[in-house]
Design a protein around this motif. Structure first.
Motif, PDB file in Angstrom:
ATOM      1  N   GLU A 139      -3.263  17.079  29.996  1.00 33.07           N
ATOM      2  CA  GLU A 139      -2.963  18.473  30.307  1.00 33.07           C
ATOM      3  C   GLU A 139      -2.197  18.596  31.612  1.00 33.07           C
ATOM      4  O   GLU A 139      -2.412  17.836  32.555  1.00 33.07           O
ATOM      5  CB  GLU A 139      -4.253  19.291  30.373  1.00 33.07           C
ATOM      6  CG  GLU A 139      -5.301  18.712  31.294  1.00 33.07           C
ATOM      7  CD  GLU A 139      -6.604  19.475  31.238  1.00 33.07           C
ATOM      8  OE1 GLU A 139      -6.550  20.708  31.160  1.00 33.07           O
ATOM      9  OE2 GLU A 139      -7.665  18.836  31.293  1.00 33.07           O
ATOM     10  N   ASP A 141      -0.962  20.248  35.155  1.00 39.50           N
ATOM     11  CA  ASP A 141      -1.500  21.067  36.233  1.00 39.50           C
ATOM     12  C   ASP A 141      -0.798  22.421  36.217  1.00 39.50           C
ATOM     13  O   ASP A 141       0.281  22.581  35.628  1.00 39.50           O
ATOM     14  CB  ASP A 141      -1.264  20.399  37.591  1.00 39.50           C
ATOM     15  CG  ASP A 141      -2.237  19.266  37.857  1.00 39.50           C
ATOM     16  OD1 ASP A 141      -3.372  19.327  37.357  1.00 39.50           O
ATOM     17  OD2 ASP A 141      -1.860  18.304  38.549  1.00 39.50           O
ATOM     18  N   SER A 221      -5.669  22.177  36.355  1.00 41.95           N
ATOM     19  CA  SER A 221      -5.266  22.572  35.002  1.00 41.95           C
ATOM     20  C   SER A 221      -5.752  23.988  34.691  1.00 41.95           C
ATOM     21  O   SER A 221      -6.736  24.467  35.267  1.00 41.95           O
ATOM     22  CB  SER A 221      -5.835  21.595  33.978  1.00 41.95           C
ATOM     23  OG  SER A 221      -7.238  21.750  33.867  1.00 41.95           O
ATOM     24  N   GLU A 239       3.051  26.599  35.003  1.00 38.49           N
ATOM     25  CA  GLU A 239       2.460  25.317  34.631  1.00 38.49           C
ATOM     26  C   GLU A 239       3.460  24.226  35.000  1.00 38.49           C
ATOM     27  O   GLU A 239       4.661  24.371  34.759  1.00 38.49           O
ATOM     28  CB  GLU A 239       2.132  25.280  33.141  1.00 38.49           C
ATOM     29  CG  GLU A 239       1.141  24.191  32.781  1.00 38.49           C
ATOM     30  CD  GLU A 239       0.557  24.365  31.387  1.00 38.49           C
ATOM     31  OE1 GLU A 239      -0.641  24.067  31.211  1.00 38.49           O
ATOM     32  OE2 GLU A 239       1.300  24.784  30.478  1.00 38.49           O
ATOM     33  N   ASN A 245       3.182  25.880  27.119  1.00 35.80           N
ATOM     34  CA  ASN A 245       1.851  25.650  26.586  1.00 35.80           C
ATOM     35  C   ASN A 245       1.536  26.792  25.616  1.00 35.80           C
ATOM     36  O   ASN A 245       1.425  27.939  26.030  1.00 35.80           O
ATOM     37  CB  ASN A 245       0.823  25.626  27.727  1.00 35.80           C
ATOM     38  CG  ASN A 245      -0.581  25.281  27.264  1.00 35.80           C
ATOM     39  OD1 ASN A 245      -0.905  25.377  26.081  1.00 35.80           O
ATOM     40  ND2 ASN A 245      -1.427  24.875  28.204  1.00 35.80           N
ATOM     41  N   GLY A 264      -0.214  16.273  35.978  1.00 34.29           N
ATOM     42  CA  GLY A 264      -1.402  16.818  35.336  1.00 34.29           C
ATOM     43  C   GLY A 264      -2.542  15.838  35.277  1.00 34.29           C
ATOM     44  O   GLY A 264      -2.539  14.799  35.955  1.00 34.29           O
ATOM     45  N   VAL A 305      -6.443  23.488  27.117  1.00 34.49           N
ATOM     46  CA  VAL A 305      -6.235  22.059  27.338  1.00 34.49           C
ATOM     47  C   VAL A 305      -5.489  21.466  26.148  1.00 34.49           C
ATOM     48  O   VAL A 305      -5.776  21.802  24.996  1.00 34.49           O
ATOM     49  CB  VAL A 305      -7.581  21.334  27.539  1.00 34.49           C
ATOM     50  CG1 VAL A 305      -7.375  19.831  27.655  1.00 34.49           C
ATOM     51  CG2 VAL A 305      -8.278  21.874  28.790  1.00 34.49           C
TER      52      VAL A 305
END
Length: 335
Positions: A139, A141, A221, A239, A245, A264, A305
């Motif tokens: 995932e 950050d 995350s 992100e 995402n 991440g 996630v």
């Protein structure tokens, strides 16, 4: 006492057969004794999972969820034990010293793979003492701002840091961690300066600092901050990824702002080195089945996630490549 060569031929033959039989029996017993315990029906007892972070963080929640699904395919249970300290080394050194029979597994995170090896921080800690067998998540950050900070976008945050260097308070894990490296890379890429405040332990401390107004923003995350995001006390503004995402369509990737910065966290499962192939195969297939279940996929994406499976044949190569790329970024910043 008789000499062997004075005995009649029939007696010599019977004695020879007896000696040979005893030798074969001894060899058979030795062969049985040398078979690793893990080659018997596995598992023979409950499996202990060591999570090297305090309870309540993202790694803890994901590890518990997938283990609860994995144990449904096993005749025994999987129980989680949180052993925090020394940036994951305390728990993982206990994993390394455990009997390599498959009944003790553990969780590796960014700090286990990068921070500790990079700085040689804990004497005796080495990834060579562990055998990764699966990666479960990967995932990105993200930067999250508190509701009371007054910032509602990535652009506003960067503009404030540019206009008043050192005044925008941003929380990250300690130096050497992924979020710490991320904020320094972000400063270098944008030419701004933050007031960086580090928080040891899990992201829970950063979430509390956001709620109390101690910091304006934090890096970890989106899954780690799912609680305060869903309550509306905080919001994700960017992100640190090159792609959108789908779980958070309102949080843009940083690539939209012409910044190349992808960093991440991840969760890798491991056993002590020298664990038998049979035990590793059972664990890998059991966790893979849990990973692919509809329940886990819906749950893990629901908390923001990204699921990302790699099996035992791929995960070690991935770790080596990840280390090389991250160490190169650290060298550029002299970290």
């Amino acid at each position: 006492m008789f000499a062997f060569n004075t005995l009649d031929s029939s007696l010599r033959q019977r004695l020879a057969k007896g000696v040979a039989g005893a030798t074969l029996a001894t060899a058979a017993l030795a062969a049985v004794a040398s078979v690793p315990v893990a080659q018997a029906d596995f598992p023979q007892r409950d499996i202990r999972m060591i999570v090297p972070w305090p309870a309540g963080g993202g790694a803890d929640a994901i590890s518990r969820k997938i283990s609860s699904l994995a144990e449904e395919s096993l005749p025994t249970s999987i129980y989680v034990e949180n052993i925090g300290g020394a940036v994951t080394a305390t728990g993982l050194m206990q994993l390394a010293k455990a009997r390599p029979d498959g009944h003790t597994i553990g969780v590796l995170t960014y700090d286990s793979v990068v921070t500790l090896p990079r700085g040689n921080m804990v004497p005796g800690y080495s990834l060579d003492k562990l055998e990764p067998f699966a990666r479960v998540t990967q995932e990105a950050d993200a930067i999250v701002v508190s509701k009371q900070s007054g910032y509602s976008s990535y652009e506003e945050l960067i503009e404030a840091a540019r206009a008043n260097p050192g005044t925008v308070r941003i929380g990250v894990a300690p130096q050497g961690s992924g979020p710490y490296l991320a904020v320094r890379r972000l400063e270098a890429a944008t030419g701004v300066s933050f007031n960086v405040i580090s928080y040891p332990g899990s992201s829970t401390a950063e979430a509390e600092a956001l709620l109390s107004g101690e910091i304006d923003a934090a890096i970890s995350s989106l899954g780690d901050f799912s609680g305060i995001l869903s309550s509306g006390d905080a919001m994700g503004v960017v992100e640190l990824s090159g792609s959108q995402n789908p779980a958070y369509p309102d949080v843009p990737p940083i690539s939209e702002f012409d910044v190349e910065l992808e960093t991440g966290s991840f969760i890798v499962l491991a056993v002590p080195a020298n664990t038998s192939e049979e035990a590793i195969e059972t664990l890998e297939s059991t966790y893979h089945q849990a990973f692919e279940s509809e329940e886990f996929q819906q749950w893990v994406t629901g908390i923001g996630v990204t699921p990302g499976w790699l099996g035992s044949d791929e995960v070690n190569e991935w770790i080596e490549d990840y280390q090389q790329r991250t160490f190169a970024a650290m060298d550029e910043l002299d970290l």
